[in-house]
Design an enzyme around this catalytic site. Structure first.
Site, PDB file in Angstrom:
ATOM      1  CG  ASN A  36       6.841 -16.020  -3.572  1.00 43.40           C
ATOM      2  OD1 ASN A  36       5.817 -15.619  -3.251  1.00 43.40           O
ATOM      3  ND2 ASN A  36       7.779 -15.702  -4.412  1.00 43.40           N
ATOM      4  CE  LYS A  81      -1.698  -6.139  -9.587  1.00 48.23           C
ATOM      5  NZ  LYS A  81      -3.060  -6.215 -10.092  1.00 48.23           N
ATOM      6  CB  SER A 134      -7.650  -4.732   7.486  1.00 51.22           C
ATOM      7  OG  SER A 134      -7.387  -3.179   7.835  1.00 51.22           O
ATOM      8  CE  LYS A 188      -8.434  -5.077   4.160  1.00 53.72           C
ATOM      9  NZ  LYS A 188      -8.114  -4.041   3.121  1.00 53.72           N
ATOM     10  CG  HIS A 191     -11.313  -2.081   6.668  1.00 49.55           C
ATOM     11  ND1 HIS A 191     -10.236  -1.792   5.744  1.00 49.55           N
ATOM     12  CD2 HIS A 191     -11.143  -1.860   7.758  1.00 49.55           C
ATOM     13  CE1 HIS A 191      -9.345  -1.260   6.736  1.00 49.55           C
ATOM     14  NE2 HIS A 191      -9.592  -1.332   7.851  1.00 49.55           N
ATOM     15  CD  GLU A 195      -7.544   1.987   4.154  1.00 53.23           C
ATOM     16  OE1 GLU A 195      -7.691   1.058   4.712  1.00 53.23           O
ATOM     17  OE2 GLU A 195      -6.905   2.246   3.130  1.00 53.23           O
TER      18      GLU A 195
HETATM   19  C1  6PG Z   1      -5.669  -2.324   4.788  1.00 58.38           C
HETATM   20  C2  6PG Z   1      -5.521  -1.421   3.754  1.00 58.38           C
HETATM   21  C3  6PG Z   1      -4.792  -2.324   2.618  1.00 58.38           C
HETATM   22  C4  6PG Z   1      -5.168  -1.284   1.373  1.00 58.38           C
HETATM   23  C5  6PG Z   1      -4.181  -0.325   1.206  1.00 58.38           C
HETATM   24  C6  6PG Z   1      -4.069   0.565  -0.141  1.00 58.38           C
HETATM   25  O1  6PG Z   1      -6.707  -2.639   5.387  1.00 58.38           O
HETATM   26  O2  6PG Z   1      -4.848  -2.897   5.313  1.00 58.38           O
HETATM   27  O3  6PG Z   1      -6.645  -1.033   3.481  1.00 58.38           O
HETATM   28  O4  6PG Z   1      -5.750  -3.434   2.234  1.00 58.38           O
HETATM   29  O5  6PG Z   1      -4.696  -2.220   0.144  1.00 58.38           O
HETATM   30  O6  6PG Z   1      -4.490   0.698   2.182  1.00 58.38           O
HETATM   31  O7  6PG Z   1      -5.293   0.979  -0.377  1.00 58.38           O
HETATM   32  P1  6PG Z   1      -5.445   2.013  -1.572  1.00 58.38           P
HETATM   33  O8  6PG Z   1      -4.257   2.068  -2.438  1.00 58.38           O
HETATM   34  O9  6PG Z   1      -6.663   1.496  -2.416  1.00 58.38           O
HETATM   35  O10 6PG Z   1      -5.426   3.289  -1.095  1.00 58.38           O
END
Ligand code: 6PG
Length: 487
Positions: A36, A81, A134, A188, A191, A195
């Site tokens: 890191n 990031k 995820s 993803k 996904h 979500e």
């Molecule tokens: C996951 C989540 C993750 C995502 C956060 C924040 O699959 O672990 O989807 O990847 O970054 O849930 O997402 P938002 O800030 O866009 O709600």
């Protein structure tokens, strides 16, 4: 002095996700090197590796030592990031990598950035994977759902590792080779769009039960716990039940009532809706969830609008609607409405994946995608096993709505669904996700829509022509002239 044993894999980027994924890899018996830019993160990870079981994890403080500590062909996961930081990290690490080595980006990256990096990596003789990860912090540490796409060779180099590190469900590890190019990042992203839809629908169920049903947080916690034992069993329903139980440490009542109603977002839901428009795929439930995040952000405007509209005579209908409601029936109706709305939302997400799979020739396996989402990821749910089976019954399913089992379930639940949406509308409680799903269902299931009038309008003012139901060809009519004549 004997050379230190080489690591099986490396991971650079030790923020929450990276640190926990590295410890997970080490815990599964794969010696891992970590690096890191901020060296304190390396020390923090080393400490955790010791306290969490003397895990086979070595820390490195510069890119060269880090890369040279990994056995060939080297596989290096980066978890930084999305965007420019990924390019900077790749530049720093690839300077020391050799042809045949692999870079694996585990962030929530825009799929086209991955496709650009695949080419750049190939120009250096390197392999590349864009891998969706995820499950948040807990998933990274104890078992995420992993969605790697890109070089199949690169996937094979780490298959034994990711199959151990991923969440495990009864029909295998929650990982599979998604496909070529940026397919892993795209899956993803969808996904995350699903979500967003799930979280919106759950928030609407909460809103209706709280306001129209008058349920307390204690009752809401019990109801969501109950729902988590049936068809709605899922991570998001489970955590929602827990949220209603947490007391506010700074005052009376539960913490949930003190949280500011302004939603944050990192962007993947927006990308999903943008892609739906690009691909001409209807995704109204996911789009509704995004609009609600935008509208929630307008807190000051909404507080002002509340005042202005009250002065204009707006009356709160909630109590009058509540007085006529059978609470027990409402609770069961909301459960059914939530489930039916969810089917439509997932149908939209899967249709988006199918459209992209065709456009990019990715040959996505939807049953497999549903399977690897059964565990580890944020949308993990019993429901996903049903979706997996639907696509195993028919890999070319046009939509989940027309899978015989889901179709039956939606028809059985539509009465409750309509009652909930009708009550919410009467009470002035917005349910954009449930309404979008119901409208999607009522539009998709009808053989005849009022699009005939839209075609006539387009032909009248734009001479765009129209087709007929009873003969081949494209037609144009002088509508105004004929209308005047017949007038
Ligand atoms: C996951 C989540 C993750 C995502 C956060 C924040 O699959 O672990 O989807 O990847 O970054 O849930 O997402 P938002 O800030 O866009 O709600």
């Amino acid at each position: 002095m004997e050379a230190a044993a080489l690591s099986r894999i490396g991971l650079a980027g030790l923020a929450v996700m990276g640190q926990n994924l590295a410890l997970n890899v080490a815990e599964k018996g794969f010696p891992i090197s970590v690096y890191n830019r901020t060296t304190s993160k390396v020390d923090e990870t080393l400490d955790r590796a010791q306290t969490e079981g003397q895990l086979p994890l070595t820390g490195h403080y510069n890119p060269r030592d880090f890369i040279l500590s990994i056995q060939k062909p080297r596989s290096v996961i980066i978890l930084v990031k999305a965007g420019a930081p990924v390019d900077q990290t790749i530049a720093a690490l690839s300077a020391h990598m050799e042809p045949g080595d692999t870079i694996i980006d585990g962030g929530n990256e825009w799929y086209e950035n991955t496709e650009r990096r695949i080419i750049e990596a190939e120009n250096k003789g390197l392999l590349y994977l864009g891998m969706g990860v995820s499950g948040g912090e807990e998933g990274a540490r104890n078992g995420p759902s992993l969605m790697p796409g890109g070089s199949f060779q690169a996937y094979n180099n780490i298959k034994d590792i990711v199959e151990k590190v991923a969440a495990q469900v009864e029909d295998g590890p929650c990982v599979t080779y998604i496909g070529e190019g940026g397919s892993g990042n795209f899956v993803k992203m969808v996904h995350n769009g699903i979500e967003y839809g799930d979280m919106q629908l759950i928030s609407e169920a909460y809103d209706v039960l709280k306001n129209v049903g008058g349920l307390s947080n204690v009752e809401l916690g019990e109801i969501f716990d109950e729902w988590n034992k049936g068809e709605l069993e899922s991570f998001l329903v489970e955590i929602t039940a827990d949220i209603f139980k947490v007391k506010d440490e700074h005052g009376e009542g539960e913490l949930v009532d003190k949280i500011l109603d302004k939603t944050g977002m990192k962007g993947t839901g927006k990308w999903t809706v943008q892609q739906a428009a690009e691909l001409s795929v209807a995704a109204p439930t996911i789009a509704a969830s995004l609009d609600c995040r935008y509208l929630s952000g307008l807190k000051d405007e909404r507080e002002n609008a509340e005042k202005v509209l009250a002065e204009a005579g707006m009356k709160d209908q909630v109590m009058s609607v509540r007085s006529g409601v059978d609470k027990k029936r409402l609770i069961d109706d909301v459960r059914q409405a939530l489930y039916a709305s969810k089917i439509c939302s997932y149908a939209q997400g899967m249709n988006l994946l199918r459209a992209k799979s065709v456009e990019k020739n990715w040959n996505l396996n939807f049953g497999e995608l549903a399977r690897i989402w059964k565990g580890g990821c944020i949308i993990r749910a019993v429901f996903l096993d049903r979706i997996k089976k639907a696509y195993q019954r028919n890999p070319n399913l046009a939509s989940l709505v027309v899978d015989p089992e889901f179709a039956k379930e939606m028809v059985q639940r539509q009465g409750a669904w309509r009652r909930v949406v009708g009550l919410a509308v009467s009470a002035g409680i917005s349910t954009p996700g449930m309404c979008a799903s119901l409208a999607y269902f009522d539009t998709y299931r009808r053989g005849r829509l009022p699009a005939n009038l839209v075609q006539a309008q387009r032909d009248l003012f734009g001479a765009h022509t129209y087709e007929r139901v009873d003969r081949e060809g494209a037609f144009h009519t002088e509508w105004t002239k004929l209308a005047r004549k017949s007038g």
